[in-house]
Design an enzyme around this catalytic site. Structure first.
Site, PDB file in Angstrom:
ATOM      1  N   ASP A 485       0.884  -1.159   0.000  1.00  0.00           N
ATOM      2  CA  ASP A 485       0.000   0.000   0.000  1.00  0.00           C
ATOM      3  C   ASP A 485       0.932   1.221   0.000  1.00  0.00           C
ATOM      4  O   ASP A 485       2.095   1.100   0.357  1.00  0.00           O
ATOM      5  CB  ASP A 485      -0.859  -0.043   1.276  1.00  0.00           C
ATOM      6  CG  ASP A 485      -1.752   1.171   1.412  1.00  0.00           C
ATOM      7  OD1 ASP A 485      -2.281   1.614   0.393  1.00  0.00           O
ATOM      8  OD2 ASP A 485      -1.910   1.673   2.539  1.00  0.00           O
ATOM      9  N   ASP A 700      -4.744   6.044  -3.868  1.00  0.00           N
ATOM     10  CA  ASP A 700      -4.372   7.414  -4.243  1.00  0.00           C
ATOM     11  C   ASP A 700      -4.388   7.599  -5.757  1.00  0.00           C
ATOM     12  O   ASP A 700      -4.481   6.644  -6.512  1.00  0.00           O
ATOM     13  CB  ASP A 700      -2.976   7.727  -3.683  1.00  0.00           C
ATOM     14  CG  ASP A 700      -2.847   9.199  -3.309  1.00  0.00           C
ATOM     15  OD1 ASP A 700      -3.608  10.006  -3.863  1.00  0.00           O
ATOM     16  OD2 ASP A 700      -1.989   9.532  -2.469  1.00  0.00           O
ATOM     17  N   GLY A 817      -4.012   0.007   6.694  1.00  0.00           N
ATOM     18  CA  GLY A 817      -5.379   0.478   6.954  1.00  0.00           C
ATOM     19  C   GLY A 817      -6.411  -0.615   6.853  1.00  0.00           C
ATOM     20  O   GLY A 817      -6.150  -1.711   6.358  1.00  0.00           O
ATOM     21  N   THR A 818      -7.602  -0.289   7.289  1.00  0.00           N
ATOM     22  CA  THR A 818      -8.708  -1.234   7.214  1.00  0.00           C
ATOM     23  C   THR A 818      -9.044  -1.547   5.763  1.00  0.00           C
ATOM     24  O   THR A 818      -9.522  -2.622   5.446  1.00  0.00           O
ATOM     25  CB  THR A 818      -9.930  -0.625   7.914  1.00  0.00           C
ATOM     26  OG1 THR A 818      -9.528  -0.286   9.226  1.00  0.00           O
ATOM     27  CG2 THR A 818     -11.073  -1.591   7.986  1.00  0.00           C
TER      28      THR A 818
END
Length: 1170
Positions: A485, A700, A817-818
């Site tokens: 990520d 993003d 993150g989730t």
């Protein structure tokens, strides 16, 4: 057969369980036993064939037990053996549910019946979701339908449940709002493990050894196996208990039922309830998914999205009444999701129509609850998503089958030769043959495999990496593709305002605080930040901007410059940012000194392409400047303002957004960037250098993602192409470069020839959706060759990982993150970085030096505390220490501020280490307590070391099993035995060497060379077979020569039942067996480039040297007392020299054979992606 139901269920079939007598493991065997008894007693005669009859009985009994066990191991077998199938669900009592891939395993579930007005109601629960039978329209089972698709008028007119009967009916239909994980009892989990194929096989072996009078060894092995399995079950229960703790604790909430506001616990809420929502206190999260009816809120959705930007939620009272709710589209603006937190709420107006709560909360309608909410679906992914990985995999099974072939040959030899002696006990002979067959699986195999894994587990713990599925560690050694990520993983969460550009010529940058006054005023006022009692909440980007211009926000919605260079401004109205409009605007004003009129001004910020048409005058280099900055990976926002002048309150209220946002004056571009984490570059360089593909998967925008990929050298070619939808460059989907200078058609033939060799590729979420629906074959080809995935949704991250796995790639996913949960759960190796964790190990020594003598109580936890499990952090120890230190702090005024700051920092660190339900770490097999991707390098190092250790253990076990099969067959028939002392000595040395092999440590850096990924490869098979041939020849040669020096036994057949008597043959075989063992360990130890060499692994080196000395001592007879203790006969001098020469020759030949094969076949290559 019912049609596929939904994303979770592939198909259903309906069944009834037959009476036990008709089960497949009972009825056929009644006939088999009858046939056996008739044949034994009538055809052959019980007295003549007593032993053969018992052996046949034992074989049939084993087959029956095996058939019954297969019913436990496979749901399909159980259905075939014990159930009858029916087509009508009304006639069925059970159903078999087959889930879609990556959604858990097949289950046999009881079908429940209830009464309803129209007749019988059928339902079942699968993976915490209730399904009802729709007998009227669809004629199949469907999800319980929640009230999520009505018109706005329906929700606004709804007045809650009017009486207790309605509440009871709704409770019966939907169930209550509980997200509880059912934790099985110890006995249930243990019985599941105790019926696993491996365990059953080993208990069977223990039973055979007991029959052969190996009592001590058998009981000890059984105890060891049970203790080992019990420990694993205990660990599993602990993990489950941790996840259970993460569920939301129920609390009291205001609900409108029976025409009045009452307080109920949140776990009794049901869809259709009207509730009052206030700001979340004490970390309480929203209990379920709700539609906001009246009063706006600001909500922190980081638990679901992974983004720490609070979101504005608007009530539906402001939209058209006939609008039908669509959760996917309207959810972002109007739905409050379970598990999120309300940061701020505005009570609904007192004058308007509609319900008003007694606690002044916002009014919301409960849409979904329990495991059906967005948070519940996340928890279901964690609980049911992927089967856990264990050591007893398919490869181990085939490895045992491979060895079994040789054992069958050896057992057949013993049976044929043994039956030549008519006096020999057939029962004993059959037992010996069975023991030979079972000896190919050493009872210590699962424990040996676990040893290597547990060593790595401890090493990772010291590096602040925790693992909940230890048997995934060897997978880390085989990884082909590492996916990362971006935000919070490779780049820091801390945004940096680089400055303002576009005001002068070219791309000159000036610091935000030094920009012209109007630009500073736009930056200081155009935001959604809110000042609460203790802190400012809002978008981190906006916080960074306000800090950069050195202004401050007060509770009264006013912004004031810290250095007093200009007057302050009050925020009167906000037109909030919306992703559709890509901009936000604010009306601010100030009252000049000596005046009573307020002077108003509009400030606007947004995407440069959106604001372009709203400016009065556009600078010539407008596009050039912002595109240059965007391609550099920065976030670019255009700024504008407009003087409105003096307005009355009425005029102010009548202003509409379109009027405010036109005729603006350009105020520059603000440039915000996300810096890379300090060691991201070094970690990615090491991973790329060690023969891995690296990809970035982020939500993003593609320009930022491609820039970061370039900076990290994930993309190395000059140009990166993005798969773009039809635009002005091309009317069809096409490849387009970042600078828009290159375009290539989307053509499969063109890919291999022109695109893969020349360009790096980037796929956006929209392109994934397009390819998935129109050309899945092309998508499969592109996925492994794409280096950057941008603008992808959480579900698409999961899709990328599952599709790569389906193509045979071993994948690693690292995220924080989730939104990464699905991908982390499905990847072969998922690594979660804890949010808000430090990047480096805190330097405790420095802290102690600074505070020596001033804060005894406040001293942070010792180094041992660092290794406590993550979930044990955040206990009140820090607060207790803080309280004591503050109590004592009266007499340490000089240190007080420093101490208070330090204690606050400690408490914050403790808070950040407490895992909550939404943390990525809940779903991930690996969790790093340090927010650095260097953890991935550590995991790969340990993975490679464990993989190589496991493979060399298999090689050693295979050679030992083959030698054992020979010695138990041919040598057994020659009457060769070992004494108890000899067997114990050999067993102890074997265990010691295995222990020290598993303790190998990896090297400091990752090597370019990759380890062989599995047991079945040319190198392993050739080296094992050739080494066995060398050992076999040495053994045969020495046995032949030893027989010449041993007197021949009396009679034609050797007495196999007599007591052990030492002789030259026994002594020779014992010495060669010991030396073969040493040779096997020394030759097959891998060492560099994956782990420390034999010279550095001192314990193993010393144990091998000790074994060598022992063999030479026993062979040469230097110390007669030791030889006597181990019942070793002194060998004739000439024969002794022959034995020592053969032993040395054997070790040397085995070493040369292994190293030759390793040079020729021992190198693994990275799988090609083209």
């Amino acid at each position: 057969m019912a049609a596929p139901l939904n994303d979770e269920i592939q198909r259903l079939s309906y069944h009834n369980i037959r009476p036990v007598i008709l089960h497949g493991y009972v009825l056929p065997f009644i006939f088999i036993y009858a046939g056996w008894f008739y044949t034994w007693t009538t055809v052959y005669g019980m007295d003549d064939y007593f032993e053969a009859g018992l052996i046949a009985f034992a074989i049939v009994g084993l087959l029956q037990i095996l058939t019954a066990l297969f019913c436990m191991w496979s749901i399909d077998v159980r259905c075939a053996m014990t159930c009858s199938k029916v087509d009508d669900p009304h006639k069925a009592t059970w159903l078999k549910v087959v889930p879609t891939p990556n959604n858990g395993s097949t289950e046999l579930i009881r079908l429940h019946r209830g009464n309803k007005e129209e007749g019988e109601e059928l339902w079942f629960q699968f993976q915490k979701t209730k399904y009802l039978y729709d007998g009227d329209e669809k004629k199949q089972f469907v999800h319980v339908t929640f009230p999520i698709d009505h018109s706005v008028n329906f929700y606004m007119d709804w007045k809650g449940y009017q009486d207790d009967e309605e509440v009871a009916a709704a409770e019966k239909k939907f169930g209550i709002n509980q997200m509880v994980m059912d934790i099985p009892r110890f006995a249930e989990l243990f019985s599941e493990r105790a019926t696993a194929p491996f365990f059953v096989f080993q208990v069977f072996c223990v039973g055979l050894w007991c029959l052969d009078e190996y009592w001590y060894y058998s009981v000890f092995t059984l105890f060891m196996l049970i203790a080992f399995e019990a420990t694993l079950v205990q660990q599993q229960l602990r993990n489950m208990a941790e996840i259970r703790k993460m569920g939301n604790k129920p609390y009291l909430i205001q609900v409108y039922r029976n025409r009045k506001w009452i307080k109920v616990m949140t776990d009794t809420l049901i869809p259709g309830d009207i509730v009052s929502i206030t700001r979340s206190q004490d970390d309480k999260t929203l209990p379920c998914d709700m539609l906001l009816l009246r009063g706006p809120c600001i909500v922190d959705e980081s638990m679901l999205t992974g983004e720490s930007v609070p979101v504005m939620k608007e009530p539906v009272e402001q939209i058209e009444g006939d609008h039908i709710l669509d959760i996917e589209l309207d959810g972002k603006l109007h739905v409050l999701f379970g598990g999120t937190k309300v940061v701020q709420h505005t009570p609904p107006g007192k004058t308007g129509p509609g319900l008003k709560a007694s606690d002044n909360g916002c009014i919301a309608y409960v849409l979904r609850h329990s495991f059906n909410t967005s948070q519940g679906k996340l928890l279901r992914t964690i609980l049911f998503g992927v089967k856990r990985v264990t050591a007893n995999n398919l490869e181990t099974f085939f490895f045992i089958m491979f060895l079994l072939v040789f054992a069958i040959v050896a057992a057949s030899y013993v049976w044929i030769k043994g039956t030549e002696n008519p006096k020999r006990n057939r029962y004993k002979l059959f037992l010996e043959c069975t023991l030979i067959l079972t000896s190919v699986v050493p009872p210590e195999l699962p424990i040996e495999l676990s040893l290597a894994v547990n060593t790595s587990l401890l090493a990772l713990t010291k590096l602040y990496v925790y693992c909940t599925e230890p048997f995934r560690i060897p997978f880390a050694g085989k990884i082909d593709i590492c996916c990362f990520d971006k935000t919070g993983t490779l780049t820091s969460d801390n945004l940096v305002v680089e400055g303002v550009t576009g005001l002068g010529k070219g791309t000159e940058m000036i610091a935000a605080a030094d920009a012209p006054l109007h630009t500073v005023q736009v930056l200081a006022t155009c935001h959604s930040l809110v000042q609460l009692e203790d802190e400012m909440v809002g978008d981190p980007l906006e916080k960074a901007t306000l800090k950069a211009v050195e202004w401050n926000l007060t509770k009264g919605e006013a912004v004031i410059p810290l250095k007093g260079r200009s007057h302050g401004l009050k925020i009167f109205h906000r037109y909030h940012f919306s992703s559709a409009l890509k901009r936000m605007s604010v009306i601010v004003g100030h009252t000049p000194a000596g005046s009573t009129e307020t002077h108003y001004m509009a400030t606007v910020k947004g995407a440069p392409e959106t604001l372009k048409d709203m400016f009065k005058h556009i600078p010539d280099n407008y596009e050039e400047v912002y595109l240059a900055m965007a391609r550099r990976g920065a976030r670019v926002l255009a700024l504008g303002y407009k003087d409105i002048g003096a307005l009355s309150h009425q005029q102010m209220r009548e202003l509409v957004r379109d009027q405010v946002e036109k005729g603006l004056t350009f105020a520059g571009f603000v440039i915000i960037s996300c810096p890379l984490k300090s060691d991201s570059k070094a970690a990615i360089k090491e991973i790329l250098h060690s023969s891995h593909y690296v990809s970035m998967i982020t939500g993003d925008n593609p320009l930022t993602a491609c820039h970061v990929a370039k900076e990290l050298r994930i993309t190395r070619k000059e140009t990166t192409l993005i798969l773009s939808p039809p635009n002005r460059q091309d009317s069809d989907w096409h490849w387009q470069s970042i600078d828009d200078k290159t375009t290539e058609p989307l053509d499969e033939k063109n890919l291999r020839k022109n695109i893969f060799p020349k360009y790096d590729l980037c796929l956006i979420g929209e392109a994934l959706t397009f390819l998935q629906s129109s050309n899945i074959k092309l998508l499969r080809l592109l996925l492994p060759n794409t280096r950057v995935f941008a603008r992808v949704a959480p579900k698409q991250k999961e899709l990328i990982i599952t599709m790569l796995k389906a193509q045979g790639y071993i994948t690693l996913m690292c995220g924080d993150g989730t939104n990464d949960v699905g991908a982390l759960k499905h990847a072969d190796v998922g690594v979660a970085l804890l949010a808000n964790a430090p990047e480096r190990i805190p330097d405790r020594k420095k802290f102690r030096r600074d505070e020596a003598g001033s804060s005894v109580d406040a001293e942070p936890s010792s180094s041992n505390d660092k290794l406590t499990p993550i979930t044990q952090r955040g206990k009140p120890t820090g607060r207790a220490a803080k309280q004591r230190a503050i109590t004592r702090g009266d007499n340490m005024a000089p240190h007080q501020k420093k101490l208070a700051a330090l204690l606050k920092e400690m408490e914050e660190e403790e808070k950040s280490q407490v895992i909550k339900l939404g943390d990525a770490s809940v779903a991930s097999p690996f969790t790093s307590k340090l927010s650095t991707v260097m953890s991935v390098c550590n995991i790969i190092k340990q993975g490679r070391c464990t993989l190589v250790t496991t493979l060399q253990m298999f090689k050693i076990l295979a050679l030992n099993a083959l030698i054992l099969a020979y010695s138990q067959s041919v040598l057994y028939l020659d009457g060769i035995k070992f004494s108890d002392g000899q067997a114990t000595m050999q067993g102890l040395l074997l265990a010691g060497c295995f222990l020290f092999i598993s303790r190998s440590k990896p090297l400091k850096t990752l090597s370019k060379e990759r380890p062989l990924p599995n047991i079945f490869n040319m190198y392993t098979i050739l080296t094992v077979m050739t080494q066995f041939a060398v050992h076999f020849s040495s053994l045969m040669y020495l046995v032949h020569h030893a027989k010449l020096h041993t007197p021949k036994p009396e009679g034609e057949f050797v007495d196999l039942e007599k007591e052990f008597e030492p002789n030259i043959l026994n002594t020779t075989v014992y010495i060669i067996s010991m030396s073969l063992q040493v040779s096997t360990f020394a030759v097959n130890y891998k060492g560099e480039p994956f782990m420390e060499s034999l010279r550095e692994n001192k314990p193993l080196l010393y144990s091998l040297m000790f074994s060598c000395c022992g063999i030479i001592t026993l062979a040469s007879g230097i110390i007669p007392d030791i030889s006597q203790q181990f019942q070793i006969i002194e060998l004739p001098s000439e024969f002794r020299n022959t034995v020592l020469l053969v032993v040395c020759g054997d070790i040397l030949a085995a070493f040369l054979v292994d190293r030759t094969y390793q040079f020729l076949f021992g190198h693994a290559k990275l799988t090609s992606t083209h």
